[in-house]
Each structure stands twice: as C-alpha cells, then as structure tokens.
Design a protein around this motif. Sequence first.
Motif, mmCIF file in Angstrom:
data_model
loop_
_atom_site.group_PDB
_atom_site.id
_atom_site.type_symbol
_atom_site.label_atom_id
_atom_site.label_comp_id
_atom_site.label_asym_id
_atom_site.label_seq_id
_atom_site.Cartn_x
_atom_site.Cartn_y
_atom_site.Cartn_z
ATOM 1 N N ASN A 163 0.793 -1.223 0.000
ATOM 2 C CA ASN A 163 0.000 0.000 0.000
ATOM 3 C C ASN A 163 0.826 1.273 0.000
ATOM 4 N N PHE A 164 2.134 1.122 -0.037
ATOM 5 C CA PHE A 164 2.990 2.310 -0.077
ATOM 6 C C PHE A 164 4.253 1.988 -0.866
ATOM 7 N N LYS A 165 4.907 3.032 -1.283
ATOM 8 C CA LYS A 165 6.169 2.876 -2.003
ATOM 9 C C LYS A 165 7.302 2.868 -0.978
ATOM 10 N N HIS A 166 7.800 1.681 -0.692
ATOM 11 C CA HIS A 166 8.842 1.589 0.326
ATOM 12 C C HIS A 166 10.220 1.841 -0.291
ATOM 13 N N ASN A 167 11.032 2.502 0.451
ATOM 14 C CA ASN A 167 12.390 2.807 0.035
ATOM 15 C C ASN A 167 13.195 1.512 -0.008
ATOM 16 N N SER A 168 13.896 1.262 -1.111
ATOM 17 C CA SER A 168 14.660 0.021 -1.250
ATOM 18 C C SER A 168 15.769 -0.080 -0.217
ATOM 19 N N ALA A 190 15.709 -8.122 4.153
ATOM 20 C CA ALA A 190 16.448 -7.210 5.031
ATOM 21 C C ALA A 190 15.604 -5.951 5.198
ATOM 22 N N TRP A 191 15.542 -5.427 6.429
ATOM 23 C CA TRP A 191 14.781 -4.201 6.658
ATOM 24 C C TRP A 191 15.517 -3.335 7.679
ATOM 25 N N GLN A 192 15.306 -2.038 7.567
ATOM 26 C CA GLN A 192 16.098 -1.059 8.314
ATOM 27 C C GLN A 192 15.285 -0.371 9.401
ATOM 28 N N ASN A 193 15.858 -0.292 10.608
ATOM 29 C CA ASN A 193 15.268 0.526 11.672
ATOM 30 C C ASN A 193 16.368 1.014 12.625
ATOM 31 N N GLY A 194 17.423 1.492 12.042
ATOM 32 C CA GLY A 194 18.597 1.860 12.833
ATOM 33 C C GLY A 194 19.692 0.826 12.663
ATOM 34 N N TYR A 277 5.654 -9.341 14.790
ATOM 35 C CA TYR A 277 6.916 -8.969 14.163
ATOM 36 C C TYR A 277 6.666 -8.299 12.816
ATOM 37 N N SER A 278 5.691 -8.797 12.058
ATOM 38 C CA SER A 278 5.356 -8.212 10.750
ATOM 39 C C SER A 278 4.857 -6.781 10.904
ATOM 40 N N ILE A 279 4.012 -6.536 11.915
ATOM 41 C CA ILE A 279 3.517 -5.177 12.171
ATOM 42 C C ILE A 279 4.678 -4.241 12.480
ATOM 43 N N LYS A 280 5.617 -4.718 13.251
ATOM 44 C CA LYS A 280 6.797 -3.911 13.587
ATOM 45 C C LYS A 280 7.596 -3.561 12.336
ATOM 46 N N VAL A 281 7.779 -4.524 11.443
ATOM 47 C CA VAL A 281 8.522 -4.278 10.208
ATOM 48 C C VAL A 281 7.810 -3.235 9.348
ATOM 49 N N ILE A 282 6.508 -3.393 9.168
ATOM 50 C CA ILE A 282 5.738 -2.459 8.356
ATOM 51 C C ILE A 282 5.800 -1.053 8.940
ATOM 52 N N LYS A 283 5.698 -0.948 10.246
ATOM 53 C CA LYS A 283 5.747 0.357 10.907
ATOM 54 C C LYS A 283 7.057 1.069 10.611
ATOM 55 N N ILE A 285 9.389 0.412 8.034
ATOM 56 C CA ILE A 285 9.685 0.707 6.624
ATOM 57 C C ILE A 285 8.686 1.706 6.032
ATOM 58 N N SER A 286 7.507 1.851 6.653
ATOM 59 C CA SER A 286 6.524 2.808 6.139
ATOM 60 C C SER A 286 6.891 4.248 6.473
ATOM 61 N N LYS A 287 7.894 4.434 7.287
ATOM 62 C CA LYS A 287 8.333 5.791 7.621
ATOM 63 C C LYS A 287 8.938 6.521 6.452
ATOM 64 N N THR A 288 9.169 5.798 5.360
ATOM 65 C CA THR A 288 9.765 6.414 4.188
ATOM 66 C C THR A 288 8.724 6.971 3.227
ATOM 67 N N ILE A 289 7.433 6.863 3.575
ATOM 68 C CA ILE A 289 6.378 7.391 2.691
ATOM 69 C C ILE A 289 6.544 8.917 2.578
ATOM 70 N N LEU A 290 6.464 9.401 1.351
ATOM 71 C CA LEU A 290 6.596 10.837 1.095
ATOM 72 C C LEU A 290 5.222 11.486 1.014
#
Length: 290
Positions: A163-168, A190-194, A277-283, A285-290
């Motif tokens: 539902n969003f364009k996630h940053n690669s 792989a996913w980023q949160n710090g 865990y999936s909810i945490k990942v989405i939360k 990576i969705s921070k990159t929505i413009l």
Amino acid sequence: MKTNFYTYCILKYKHSPYLDESINIGVLIYFADTKRFSFKYSKNLSRVKCIYDNVPEKTIKEYIRQIDKHLKIHQEVTNNLFPLNDLNLKNFLSSYILPNDGTVLQFSHFKTDLLRGYSEDFIERIILEKVFIDDIKHSVQQQQEPKLLSKFKTNLKEHGLNNFKHNSNRYIEEYVLINETGSEFKFDIAWQNGTLNLVKPVGFDLKEGRGILDKAHKNFGQFYDLEKEAEEKKLRYDLIIGKPKSKDLFRDFDHAIKLLQKVNHVSLIDEDELDAYSIKVIKEISKTIL
C-alpha cells in the motif's frame, strides 16, 4: 606368514575451527593379508551440504581425489611401511596421503581388529553400516522453512506492504552479505530501523534430536563467524524459528534455542510471534512514505 587383520579409520569433515564437531564423509580400510586399501566416501557430500552453508565442495572433492590417487600409488609399492596397523597407519597417512595441516578433512578413529574368518567384503559392509548414519533428510526441513517465509511475507502484505512505495534502502528482498573472506550469505529479507535486520527462517521440525542439534550448531557457527560483520555494518540477524511437532524433540529444541541465544547480534522470532513482528517491520519501513 598370514597377518590376518585389518585396520580402518574415518575421514571426517570439520567445518569450523571454533566448533568441536565433525561429519563422517569417508572410511579407509587396510587389509594386511592382501595389502589392499578400500577407500569409500560420499560422492555428492549430501550430508555435509544439508547441515552447512557455503561448503567448499570443489576443494573437498579435489582432496578426496588426491587421497584416492595416492592410496593407489602406494598400494602398488612394497616397502617397510607395510603391513600397517593402527599404530603406524596414522603416520603413513599424515606423511604420504593427507598431511595434518589444519585442512577441513581429517583422518581419525583408528582401529585394528582380526578378520576372524570373515571375508574382506563382509568387513567392508559392516564398517560402512557402523560409521555412516542416514543422511539428514531434506523433506521436512524444506517444507517448514519455505512455509515460515511464506507466512511472514503474507503477514507483511496483509499489514500493508503493497500500500505504499517503500524505500529500497529500508526493505530489500534476497539480500547478500559478504564477509571478510569473500564468502556469500543469503538472507530472504532485510529491513532497516537503525540496524539492518537480516531475516532468515530456521526450521527445527526434523526427524531426530541429532538433526536439531546439528542444525543449531551449524547456525551458531555461522552467526558467531558473522559477529564482526554485524558490528562493523550495524546488522542484526533475525531468525524466524520453527518448532518441532513431536514432544520427544522438545528437549533438544530447547537446547538449540539456548545455544542460539548466546550469539551476539542474533534475535529469535518464534513462529507464533510472526504477526506482531510483521507489524513492527511495516511500521518501520513505512516511515519512508513521502
């Protein structure tokens, strides 16, 4: 004079210098009466490859080829090395066949016994049955880990991955980590949160407790070896853990979990915790929505 004995030793593969564990991949038998070597070994290294990643298959097969070649050469020569027994076979092998130089292959478990009237073919069959256990089966393992990964990806989609364009840079599929020796380690997501979190499913729904422990040792060794990369690149290894169904395996499974928990930069996610865990990942990576 009839010598009427045989001597055998096991060829073992030792994956890591940090772990005191090995896998039988061959057996060498020397029959004193006929001065004959019988060298039997795994043709495809299936037992090794189903336990360890990044096995140097070409190197191992070249070592085995050279061992076989030199045994045939020395079998045709009569000298003061023969007859061999468990006292001098070890010296013969280290001097002429496989030097003790810290390679991943080692001859061990030397034993001499009498033929006791049995044929050489019969002795070969008995020894092979004794030192080679059944290969760890891929079937259960291959069914569980793809299911864990599929469940995780489904959860991600249900919670809005599409539902969003996630940053690669914050969400990557099929990430490859290269360590200091140039070896590649593949992670499904792989996913980023710090930190960059590398996700890998690890299923322990195997047939025997020995298989669970072997798999735990394999992963312990791999991620222990990757601690330096984690520190330098700010990585965390998120392992999605699949549990065994049989209660008889729970004790071995608990031991496997305790072992993996000792490794730095490793986080264990129980399969029952995948939704959270999936909810945490989405939360994240969705921070990159413009």
